[in-house]
Design a protein around this motif. Structure first.
Motif, mmCIF file in Angstrom:
data_model
loop_
_atom_site.group_PDB
_atom_site.id
_atom_site.type_symbol
_atom_site.label_atom_id
_atom_site.label_comp_id
_atom_site.label_asym_id
_atom_site.label_seq_id
_atom_site.Cartn_x
_atom_site.Cartn_y
_atom_site.Cartn_z
ATOM 1 N N THR A 1 42.157 -8.997 63.593
ATOM 2 C CA THR A 1 41.935 -7.696 62.956
ATOM 3 C C THR A 1 41.127 -6.823 63.907
ATOM 4 O O THR A 1 40.361 -7.327 64.732
ATOM 5 C CB THR A 1 41.179 -7.818 61.622
ATOM 6 O OG1 THR A 1 39.941 -8.518 61.840
ATOM 7 C CG2 THR A 1 42.001 -8.552 60.588
ATOM 8 N N ILE A 2 41.316 -5.507 63.783
ATOM 9 C CA ILE A 2 40.517 -4.557 64.568
ATOM 10 C C ILE A 2 39.928 -3.532 63.614
ATOM 11 O O ILE A 2 40.498 -3.240 62.554
ATOM 12 C CB ILE A 2 41.335 -3.860 65.667
ATOM 13 C CG1 ILE A 2 42.496 -3.071 65.075
ATOM 14 C CG2 ILE A 2 41.842 -4.859 66.698
ATOM 15 C CD1 ILE A 2 43.219 -2.219 66.082
ATOM 16 N N ASP A 3 38.796 -2.996 63.985
ATOM 17 C CA ASP A 3 38.105 -2.043 63.115
ATOM 18 C C ASP A 3 38.608 -0.615 63.288
ATOM 19 O O ASP A 3 38.573 0.177 62.343
ATOM 20 C CB ASP A 3 36.595 -2.095 63.376
ATOM 21 C CG ASP A 3 35.979 -3.414 62.898
ATOM 22 O OD1 ASP A 3 36.521 -4.002 61.943
ATOM 23 O OD2 ASP A 3 34.972 -3.841 63.493
ATOM 24 N N GLU A 4 39.077 -0.273 64.482
ATOM 25 C CA GLU A 4 39.572 1.088 64.713
ATOM 26 C C GLU A 4 40.849 1.331 63.902
ATOM 27 O O GLU A 4 41.680 0.444 63.755
ATOM 28 C CB GLU A 4 39.864 1.325 66.200
ATOM 29 C CG GLU A 4 38.621 1.476 67.046
ATOM 30 C CD GLU A 4 38.096 0.151 67.561
ATOM 31 O OE1 GLU A 4 37.246 0.164 68.459
ATOM 32 O OE2 GLU A 4 38.552 -0.906 67.053
ATOM 33 N N LYS A 5 40.993 2.528 63.408
ATOM 34 C CA LYS A 5 42.157 2.890 62.604
ATOM 35 C C LYS A 5 43.292 3.331 63.534
ATOM 36 O O LYS A 5 43.612 4.514 63.654
ATOM 37 C CB LYS A 5 41.801 4.001 61.619
ATOM 38 C CG LYS A 5 40.736 3.615 60.605
ATOM 39 C CD LYS A 5 41.246 2.522 59.661
ATOM 40 C CE LYS A 5 40.295 2.292 58.488
ATOM 41 N NZ LYS A 5 39.022 1.671 58.886
ATOM 42 N N ASP B 1 41.903 -2.799 54.528
ATOM 43 C CA ASP B 1 41.695 -1.527 55.230
ATOM 44 C C ASP B 1 41.492 -1.736 56.728
ATOM 45 O O ASP B 1 40.589 -1.173 57.339
ATOM 46 C CB ASP B 1 40.503 -0.773 54.635
ATOM 47 C CG ASP B 1 40.532 0.717 54.994
ATOM 48 O OD1 ASP B 1 41.629 1.230 55.286
ATOM 49 O OD2 ASP B 1 39.463 1.348 54.995
ATOM 50 N N LYS B 2 42.368 -2.547 57.305
ATOM 51 C CA LYS B 2 42.323 -2.806 58.752
ATOM 52 C C LYS B 2 43.740 -3.032 59.276
ATOM 53 O O LYS B 2 44.628 -3.462 58.533
ATOM 54 C CB LYS B 2 41.504 -4.069 59.061
ATOM 55 C CG LYS B 2 40.015 -4.009 58.772
ATOM 56 C CD LYS B 2 39.359 -5.354 59.087
ATOM 57 C CE LYS B 2 37.890 -5.378 58.682
ATOM 58 N NZ LYS B 2 37.071 -4.492 59.531
ATOM 59 N N TYR C 1 41.055 -2.700 72.563
ATOM 60 C CA TYR C 1 40.271 -2.636 71.340
ATOM 61 C C TYR C 1 39.689 -4.015 71.062
ATOM 62 O O TYR C 1 40.388 -5.033 71.167
ATOM 63 C CB TYR C 1 41.146 -2.207 70.154
ATOM 64 C CG TYR C 1 41.763 -0.842 70.318
ATOM 65 C CD1 TYR C 1 41.114 0.301 69.857
ATOM 66 C CD2 TYR C 1 43.000 -0.681 70.953
ATOM 67 C CE1 TYR C 1 41.673 1.560 70.005
ATOM 68 C CE2 TYR C 1 43.565 0.570 71.113
ATOM 69 C CZ TYR C 1 42.896 1.692 70.637
ATOM 70 O OH TYR C 1 43.459 2.943 70.802
ATOM 71 N N LYS D 1 38.812 -9.257 66.183
ATOM 72 C CA LYS D 1 38.226 -10.456 65.595
ATOM 73 C C LYS D 1 39.329 -11.459 65.324
ATOM 74 O O LYS D 1 40.349 -11.113 64.721
ATOM 75 C CB LYS D 1 37.495 -10.129 64.295
ATOM 76 C CG LYS D 1 36.807 -11.339 63.672
ATOM 77 C CD LYS D 1 36.023 -10.959 62.415
ATOM 78 C CE LYS D 1 35.342 -12.185 61.809
ATOM 79 N NZ LYS D 1 34.578 -11.834 60.583
#
Length: 916
Positions: free
Chosen positions: A826-830, A859-860, A894, A897
């Motif tokens: 997963t990444i936090d940036e949209k 929401d990721k 990016y 995780k």
């Protein structure tokens, strides 16, 4: 002498507005007639000097293990790899001389980067064979020239596509650079860069020589014991029927004798369909004219890279101190009467068709306007419906293999595909994931060849859909009539996707209906172009590598499912019954999981090939024996199973099962009821409340547990209800006889109205399923992945003593440890990701994403990809936990995780109906 600029002016002046100043010519004295010379730009071809066949170049053997038919790129690569893999009693038959069909006039370009990981690997092998392996083996030079390749981007979307290729290339060690217009000008001084966004430069791309390559391949094959015979046309294929009713190859007939063989490989290119007819095999390809012109000398062009200007649909191939200029037009000429006498031959060039490429070429390299045309090359090429080659064993006749339909890419894909085809023949399956090329799937390719040719250079967007050959297969919810012009789903805004001829819901547009119209050939051939075409307009908005404009619509569909209830039309699923005296034996051998639970149980399982790779994932439901209640239940006195399979891969599953049944000699019947039933899936926390009003059954956990099924009444109609989920929620699938589909659907929607039930499509399924960590076959689960690598060890009955196909490979892999495995990120940036993005661990590339989507509940952006240990060691949980990971998207990295389990509902409470 003809000049390129004059050719443009001569042809278009009467039918088109004046050209831009760039394409106008100054006053000068020369003939305005284009050259009539037809000649390929190669110093050497293999055409006989007198043009007269003198009979076979070698005596025919009485028998062979394999007979390859066709001496072009694929035929020569296949026999070379067969011999290299140790199969030496093999014969290649060519009706004329090597390369005589289409290979001799090919442009011979090799580009290393394509938007497919498998094709990147295939191209890499071709390059290794022609640039290194053959020269080391034979001491002969194949004619390989490493002059580099340059992709032109005239808009942002195109440059974004190139940046995606660059990121993927890093995983495979392919050097590439995104250049600015100024940097491009420094590299290629003759190029006009005023209209460029940028370019992609790949220094180790290059050019192949057809005669040199094929000659060297056959010499290397002959040195290993293979036999290559030219001037020997094939006149027939003998086929026998065995005791089980299977048709098998028996022999190859020629005017000079018959060769007994159990295996034929059809590498006949444009002539492959005729060869297939000899054996009763349908080969779905067509022949088209493909052309390029060869210029006179151009000062300063020497040593320049080959150029592909996709947006102008033109390529520029370096030819010493000149260029070959060609492309792909939207109004190609079909070769409808394929001649057996056509060898080392060319057509007259149709300038009315070809001129569009000259205009694009002059725009890119203005010096071409003042450059003469030395010769024209217009020859036949074979094209397929979806622009993918045809490979593998034909479903009609065992032992009849195909290696044809290469869409002008036979030279550059030849080495990789020749190796896979040889492996397929010897071991029963290719090493790589060749699903998209498999002839068994090709029989269900419903696309139109014109569109695939016309879109050959189009940007490959993640969510593009064809416009041709639509509405070929409709489920009961997509039927229309005189009284009802739109189907029930179209009325509600359904934007359909096409999968193997089926129309399936993609997502639901909240404005007016967007039906798919009849194909308009993009306005070519004087066919009126569709106007006010809502569906095409919505597709056009998808043409982005960013979030599409309707991202929030898909979000709404997903969250309605997560928080309430949604209904999914999944009718295109394959629905098969496995019955017969050996059904239990077959089920034990076919399926990795133990499907022989009590009747009424449903089991998620895989099917494997002999190497332990996953050929499929599906659900198998054990049925009660009894009399027939079709289409809901077959007649059975013993074991019977109901197989439900994703519709896009149903044909692949059907053929895999049938092949295994034949090979093992199981006495079974496999019957297909895919068209006789519809299927809707009702999912979400409120699904039980909705369905309890519709189904005449107790839906409690005790009475109807997860992974079980029953035949029940729904609104007065019999259906098979299954408590399953592909989205990670409480839910049921309803498998419904065709005539009962609409009344049952209407009852479900009526009962769900007070719960705000909505329709949802496969775009939502894609998001919901990846969020939950469920696999999609042929995305994050392929024939080159084992269940252990894919995190599906729970589907394998390794703790039992029951044998199943591929078990030995899994046991060995389990003992040795996993050298590759799938990981969730997963990444936090949209930012959106779609697959093929590079994965780095501690700054080192270790793999690429197979699938990615946005998870709206967490929401990721969430993604899955297979990673390797760069040291070649085991990929352990500690290896994953101890690394710092990044994902590269279009050249930008990016932080990511890594998760050993899906971050969404890791304890699987929701599918059990347990909601906090």
């Amino acid at each position: 002498m003809a000049f390129l600029g004059s050719a443009v002016r001569r042809v278009v002046s009467a039918v088109r507005p004046p050209l831009s100043p760039l394409c106008r010519t100054t006053t000068r004295s020369y003939s305005s007639e284009p050259t009539k010379e037809k000649s390929v730009p190669y110093e050497k071809t293999l055409k006989q000097a007198d043009g007269v066949s003198s009979g076979p170049t070698k005596p025919l053997p009485r028998s062979a293990d394999v007979v390859v038919i066709g001496g072009g790129s694929l035929g020569c690569q296949t026999i070379y790899h067969l011999a290299k893999m140790g199969l030496t009693n093999v014969v290649l038959l060519e009706r004329d001389r090597l390369t005589a069909g289409t290979t001799w006039h090919t442009a011979g370009l090799l580009w290393q980067l394509r938007p497919s990981d498998v094709e990147v690997e295939l191209l890499a092998h071709t390059r290794n064979v022609i640039s290194k392996d053959l020269e080391e083996e034979t001491g002969l030079h194949t004619g390989w020239i490493q002059n580099g390749g340059l992709f032109i981007a005239s808009n942002k979307q195109r440059l974004d596509e190139y940046k995606r290729l660059m990121s993927l290339g890093k995983v495979y060690g392919i050097e590439s650079h995104v250049l600015s217009p100024a940097e491009t000008k420094d590299l290629y001084p003759l190029m006009n860069v005023d209209d460029l966004y940028g370019t992609l430069y790949v220094p180790k791309d290059g050019t192949m020589d057809p005669a040199g390559t094929c000659t060297t391949l056959t010499r290397a094959a002959s040195a290993r014991g293979a036999t290559v015979i030219e001037n020997c046309p094939v006149t027939g294929i003998q086929v026998r029927t065995d005791d089980f009713g299977m048709k098998k190859v028996k022999a190859v007939e020629t005017p000079h004798g018959t060769i007994e063989t159990p295996c034929v490989v059809n590498c006949a290119g444009v002539w492959a369909a005729k060869l297939g007819e000899m054996a009763g095999v349908k080969v779905p390809l067509i022949a088209m004219h493909h052309a390029y012109v060869v210029t006179e000398r151009i000062e300063g062009i020497q040593n320049m890279p080959n150029v592909r200007d996709h947006d102008a649909s033109v390529y520029l191939r370096l030819q010493g101190d000149a260029l070959s200029v060609g492309g792909y037009e939207q109004n190609p000429i079909f070769w409808e009467e394929v001649s057996d006498k056509f060898a080392f031959s060319l057509f007259d060039l149709d300038w009315d068709v070809f001129t569009q490429h000259i205009e694009g070429a002059i725009n890119r390299v203005p010096a071409l306007e003042q450059t003469g045309i030395k010769s024209t090359v217009c020859g036949p090429e074979s094209f397929t419906a979806d622009h993918k080659p045809l490979m593998g064993e034909a479903p009609e006749v065992r032992g009849f293999f195909l290696g044809c339909g290469f869409n002008s890419a036979g030279m550059m894909l030849g080495g990789g595909c020749g190796r896979e085809l040889a492996h397929w023949i010897i071991h029963g399956r290719p090493e790589k994931d060749m699903y998209g090329y498999d002839i068994r799937i090709t029989m269900k390719r419903f696309h139109h060849s014109h569109e695939s040719y016309a879109k050959n250079y189009s940007v490959v967007f993640p969510f593009d859909e064809p416009l041709a050959s639509r509405n070929m297969r409709k489920d009961p919810f997509h039927q229309t009539g005189l009284v009802q012009p739109f189907s029930v789903l179209t009325e509600q805004g359904c934007v359909f996707q096409e999968r193997h001829g089926w129309e399936r819901p993609g997502w639901f547009n909240k404005s007016k209906p967007a039906p798919v119209k009849d194909y308009d050939y993009y306005g070519a051939y004087d066919i009126k172009k569709n106007v006010n075409y809502k569906y095409n307009e919505l597709l056009g908005k998808e043409y982005t590598f960013d979030f599409p404009p309707h991202h929030d619509v898909i979000k709404s569909e997903c969250l309605s499912c997560r928080n309430g209830v949604a209904v999914f039309d999944m009718s295109y699923f394959g629905k098969f019954y496995l019955t017969g005296p050996d059904a239990k034996k077959a089920a034990d051998w076919l399926f990795t999981a133990d499907v022989n639970k009590k009747p009424g149980s449903t089991v998620y399982t895989c099917m494997l090939n002999k190497r332990g790779g996953a050929e499929a994932d599906l659900t198998v439901s054990r049925l009660e024996p009894g009399s027939a209640n079709l289409p809901l239940a077959p007649e059975s006195n013993g074991e019977a199973y109901y197989l439900a399979i994703g519709g896009g891969v149903a044909e692949h599953n059907w053929n895999h099962i049938r092949t295994v049944l034949q090979d093992q000699g199981f006495r079974c019947q496999l019957t297909d009821y895919s068209e006789d039933m519809g299927m809707i899936s009702i999912q979400g926390p409120k699904s039980r409340e909705v369905l309890q009003e519709v189904l005449e059954a107790d839906l409690s956990n005790e009475a109807f547990p997860f992974s079980s099924h029953k035949v029940v009444k729904a609104a007065g109609h019999q259906v098979r209800a299954m408590r399953l989920s592909f989205v990670g929620e409480l839910g049921w699938e309803l498998h419904i006889p065709r005539d009962s589909c609409l009344p049952v659907y209407q009852a479900v929607m009526a009962a769900g109205a007070k719960h705000s039930i909505i329709n949802s499509g496969y775009r939502a399924i894609d998001s919901l399923s990846i969020e939950k960590g469920y696999r999609h076959w042929h995305a994050d689960l392929r024939p080159d992945d084992t269940p252990l690598e894919a995190g599906l060890a729970f589907t394998c009955k390794l703790k039992s003593s029951i044998p199943f196909q591929g078990r030995d490979r899994l046991e060995k892999q389990k003992e040795e440890g996993l050298r590759r495995r799938i990981v969730c990120f997963t990444i936090d940036e949209k930012v959106p990701m779609f697959g093929l993005e590079a994965i780095f661990r501690n700054g080192v590339p270790i793999g690429h994403l197979r699938r990615s989507d946005y998870g709206f509940f967490i929401d990721k952006t969430i993604a899955y990809g297979y990673i390797r240990n760069p040291d070649g060691g085991v990929v352990s949980a500690d290896f994953i936990k101890s690394g710092e990971f990044t994902l590269e998207r279009m050249g930008v990295t990016y932080k990511a995780k890594a998760h050993l389990k899906s971050p969404f509902d890791p304890e699987n409470k929701r599918v059990k109906g347990i909601y906090a």
